[in-house]
Design an enzyme around this catalytic site. Structure first.
Site, PDB file in Angstrom:
ATOM      1  N   LYS A 195     -60.895   0.177 -10.280  1.00 37.68           N
ATOM      2  CA  LYS A 195     -61.252  -0.536 -11.498  1.00 37.68           C
ATOM      3  C   LYS A 195     -62.731  -0.925 -11.382  1.00 37.68           C
ATOM      4  O   LYS A 195     -63.088  -1.834 -10.641  1.00 37.68           O
ATOM      5  CB  LYS A 195     -60.417  -1.811 -11.668  1.00 37.68           C
ATOM      6  CG  LYS A 195     -60.639  -2.448 -13.040  1.00 37.68           C
ATOM      7  CD  LYS A 195     -60.506  -3.949 -13.056  1.00 37.68           C
ATOM      8  CE  LYS A 195     -61.756  -4.677 -12.679  1.00 37.68           C
ATOM      9  NZ  LYS A 195     -62.930  -4.447 -13.532  1.00 37.68           N
ATOM     10  N   GLU A 250     -65.268  -8.021   0.323  1.00 33.78           N
ATOM     11  CA  GLU A 250     -66.711  -8.103   0.562  1.00 33.78           C
ATOM     12  C   GLU A 250     -67.232  -9.044  -0.516  1.00 33.78           C
ATOM     13  O   GLU A 250     -67.363  -8.657  -1.667  1.00 33.78           O
ATOM     14  CB  GLU A 250     -67.302  -6.694   0.497  1.00 33.78           C
ATOM     15  CG  GLU A 250     -68.568  -6.576   1.286  1.00 33.78           C
ATOM     16  CD  GLU A 250     -69.771  -6.866   0.449  1.00 33.78           C
ATOM     17  OE1 GLU A 250     -70.149  -8.053   0.366  1.00 33.78           O
ATOM     18  OE2 GLU A 250     -70.312  -5.929  -0.148  1.00 33.78           O
ATOM     19  N   CYS A 264     -75.585  -8.943  -2.684  1.00 31.84           N
ATOM     20  CA  CYS A 264     -74.972  -9.996  -1.868  1.00 31.84           C
ATOM     21  C   CYS A 264     -75.696 -10.154  -0.540  1.00 31.84           C
ATOM     22  O   CYS A 264     -75.474 -11.126   0.163  1.00 31.84           O
ATOM     23  CB  CYS A 264     -73.494  -9.692  -1.656  1.00 31.84           C
ATOM     24  SG  CYS A 264     -73.233  -8.008  -1.168  1.00 31.84           S
ATOM     25  N   GLU A 323     -75.321 -18.963  -4.231  1.00 35.96           N
ATOM     26  CA  GLU A 323     -75.847 -17.597  -4.200  1.00 35.96           C
ATOM     27  C   GLU A 323     -76.671 -17.411  -5.477  1.00 35.96           C
ATOM     28  O   GLU A 323     -76.121 -17.427  -6.583  1.00 35.96           O
ATOM     29  CB  GLU A 323     -74.686 -16.598  -4.146  1.00 35.96           C
ATOM     30  CG  GLU A 323     -75.158 -15.182  -3.972  1.00 35.96           C
ATOM     31  CD  GLU A 323     -74.006 -14.202  -3.756  1.00 35.96           C
ATOM     32  OE1 GLU A 323     -72.905 -14.430  -4.289  1.00 35.96           O
ATOM     33  OE2 GLU A 323     -74.215 -13.192  -3.057  1.00 35.96           O
TER      34      GLU A 323
HETATM   35  P1  ADP Z   1     -69.887 -10.635 -10.189  1.00 35.12           P
HETATM   36  O1  ADP Z   1     -70.277 -12.059 -10.010  1.00 35.12           O
HETATM   37  O2  ADP Z   1     -70.534  -9.671  -9.263  1.00 35.12           O
HETATM   38  O3  ADP Z   1     -69.797 -10.169 -11.606  1.00 35.12           O
HETATM   39  P2  ADP Z   1     -67.031 -10.634 -10.185  1.00 35.12           P
HETATM   40  O4  ADP Z   1     -66.248 -11.072  -9.011  1.00 35.12           O
HETATM   41  O5  ADP Z   1     -66.908 -11.393 -11.448  1.00 35.12           O
HETATM   42  O6  ADP Z   1     -68.464 -10.607  -9.596  1.00 35.12           O
HETATM   43  O7  ADP Z   1     -66.779  -9.105 -10.527  1.00 35.12           O
HETATM   44  C1  ADP Z   1     -66.491  -8.136  -9.554  1.00 35.12           C
HETATM   45  C2  ADP Z   1     -65.353  -7.283 -10.048  1.00 35.12           C
HETATM   46  O8  ADP Z   1     -64.201  -8.107 -10.179  1.00 35.12           O
HETATM   47  C3  ADP Z   1     -65.578  -6.654 -11.425  1.00 35.12           C
HETATM   48  O9  ADP Z   1     -65.010  -5.353 -11.427  1.00 35.12           O
HETATM   49  C4  ADP Z   1     -64.805  -7.568 -12.332  1.00 35.12           C
HETATM   50  O10 ADP Z   1     -64.362  -6.938 -13.513  1.00 35.12           O
HETATM   51  C5  ADP Z   1     -63.633  -7.903 -11.449  1.00 35.12           C
HETATM   52  N1  ADP Z   1     -62.874  -9.098 -11.851  1.00 35.12           N
HETATM   53  C6  ADP Z   1     -63.332 -10.231 -12.410  1.00 35.12           C
HETATM   54  N2  ADP Z   1     -62.310 -11.087 -12.627  1.00 35.12           N
HETATM   55  C7  ADP Z   1     -61.169 -10.470 -12.198  1.00 35.12           C
HETATM   56  C8  ADP Z   1     -59.774 -10.815 -12.155  1.00 35.12           C
HETATM   57  N3  ADP Z   1     -59.345 -11.986 -12.595  1.00 35.12           N
HETATM   58  N4  ADP Z   1     -58.903  -9.916 -11.646  1.00 35.12           N
HETATM   59  C9  ADP Z   1     -59.342  -8.725 -11.189  1.00 35.12           C
HETATM   60  N5  ADP Z   1     -60.630  -8.342 -11.200  1.00 35.12           N
HETATM   61  C10 ADP Z   1     -61.537  -9.198 -11.701  1.00 35.12           C
END
Ligand code: ADP
Length: 486
Positions: A180, A256, A290, A388
């Protein structure tokens, strides 16, 4: 967009070897962060399509795991070659959806491909062990077996390399994968799927589920019992949520997560090298990695000289459209990201930081560009010490002793990357050992390479990517006790 291979631009999901619409036929828009223009409408999948992809990956696993490692390696090698062959197109797609300068995008494609090359080779080295029996008639054998179907959830800051860094070791081990990608950057993931199909990766072995409903796809990936492993790169908050969700079906996990990297320069360092390192490590990808330096600690004796050179170098950065030649800092990913950096800078200034350069959005075109910014006289009361930053803002802290700087550097729940510069041999060893981080750069501003284990400690996560250890995250140990050998 000006692609030599136009079919690398894909807007459909990739399930079981085919490009398909979402069941609902719904799509979501993807934007170019520099121009703000809509560049694609991508299939907006949900739990249903995810469930189907997992089932297909489950079927494919039964066959893929029986291939010899050599055969899996050869297919991966072909995927690697195609990524290199089309690196310019892949890099262009990446810059258009993510914003980073083309030179960095090409770097990411090559870096990402290098994992596919590496694990194509490592596939054949999933060695087991024999252990001397504990009784006269016993023989003990340990073999490594593929875990099964893997769910991979990846971020927007490295839309290509964070996929290959997970998928290559998984496939090499004999696992199958449902990815995903981030809703902000699905195009790079789908382009990789085009090349996977072309390389002969069989249907169901590698699937891509684009979605604007991350939570519902995430929910299916983490609750479906057929998925045996989740590999995630992203924020610590989402990582913690996914860990909780994985508990019910006791999945293996690799996480990570975020970082809060210290960048320390001691009095005896080569200052020019340290300045060049600080620039590269802070402003790469507009500060959105990161492992970017988050807190810059300079020993008192060289503070003024460092600040003067560092500020001059930051002012010399070229900001603009990543597609144009010579640009070193592109736009940030989205409005929310710029707004969060603005708040951090405001907070630091209110608490006594001096603004040495930047501190504003770039005027004119590219409203998501934030100028390279340096904050002098930073202190631990400021949010930039604990948060961060994920943007092109460098807070600089002055310190006197090794003990003092180590205490500050380790004063964080994160533990991903750390960097320091100096010459005193004994101190280099002491500091490298005392830093509570998974990766330490000594007189180096970068730690990422295919051949070394990438990963963090504390709340920066668990598991390692790349290197000879990288496949372990996708393999189970099975021990066989042979008895009755009379
Ligand atoms: P960033 O701060 O780098 O955007 P996120 O953790 O929000 O970090 O996003 C990293 C990945 O996690 C993306 O693919 C995002 O769509 C996914 N993501 C965000 N929220 C959820 C969730 N509740 N369940 C699964 N995946 C998620």
């Amino acid at each position: 967009m000006n692609l030599a291979r136009t079919n690398l631009f894909q807007q459909k999901a990739y399930i079981n070897g085919e490009f398909v619409d979402a069941n609902s036929k719904k799509t979501f828009p993807v934007f170019n962060p520099y121009t703000g223009e809509e560049i694609a409408q991508v299939a907006d999948c949900g739990a249903e399509e995810t469930k189907l992809a997992i089932a297909k990956a489950g079927d494919a696993f039964k066959i893929w795991k029986t291939y010899t490692a050599t055969k899996r390696g050869k297919i991966l090698r072909r995927w690697y070659e195609l990524q290199l062959e089309h690196q310019k197109d892949l890099a262009q797609l990446l810059t258009i959806e993510q914003g980073k300068p083309m030179a960095e995008a090409v770097g990411e494609i090559r870096y990402g491909a290098s994992f596919v090359e590496w694990f194509a080779e490592e596939a054949r080295r999933a060695y087991g062990d024999t252990i001397p029996g504990h009784q006269k008639d016993k023989r003990i054998l340990v073999i490594k077996q593929a875990i099964g179907v893997v769910g991979a959830i990846t971020p927007w800051n490295f839309p290509s390399a964070m996929i290959t860094r997970k998928v290559a070791p998984a496939l090499a081990a004999g696992c199958t994968v449902v990815v995903k990608p981030s809703e902000l950057t699905p195009l790079s993931a789908l382009a990789l799927a085009v090349l996977a199909q072309e390389a002969g990766i069989p249907p169901g072995v590698f699937n891509v589920i684009p979605t604007n409903k991350a939570a519902s796809v995430g929910e299916e990936l983490t609750s479906n019992p057929m998925v045996r492993k989740i590999s995630f790169t992203g924020s610590t908050a989402v990582g913690k949520l996914l860990l909780r969700q994985c508990a019910d079906t006791v999945k293996k996990v690799s996480m990570e997560l975020g970082g809060n990297a210290p960048f320390i320069v001691f009095d005896d360092a080569d200052i020019d090298k340290a300045v060049a390192g600080a620039i590269a490590s802070k402003y790469r990808n507009a500060g959105q990695t990161c492992v970017c330096s988050n807190r810059i600690f300079i020993q008192a004796g060289i503070y003024d000289e460092f600040i003067q050179k560092f500020t001059a170098a930051a002012k010399a950065q070229k900001i603009g459209n990543g597609l144009e030649r010579g640009i070193t800092i592109g736009p940030m990913i989205e409005e929310k990201a710029v707004a969060s950096v603005e708040l951090l800078v405001e907070d630091a200034i209110a608490k006594g930081a001096s603004l040495l350069c930047g501190g504003q959005r770039h005027g004119g075109a590219g409203s998501l560009i934030y100028q390279p910014t340096i904050l002098g006289n930073a202190n631990p009361e400021m949010k930039v010490f604990h948060t961060e930053i994920f943007g092109p803002v460098a807070p600089v802290f002055k310190f006197k002793t090794e003990e003092e700087v180590l205490a500050m550097a380790n004063d964080t729940p994160y533990g991903l990357a750390a960097y320091f510069y100096g010459r005193d041999y004994a101190r280099l060893w002491r500091v490298a050992e005392a830093l509570e981080y998974g990766m330490v750069g000594i007189n180096s501003f970068t730690v990422s390479t295919t051949v070394a284990p990438f990963g963090g400690v504390k709340e920066s996560g668990m598991g390692r990517e790349g290197s000879k250890y990288g496949m372990d995250d996708y393999l189970e140990l099975k021990y066989m006790l042979w008895s009755g050998v009379e």
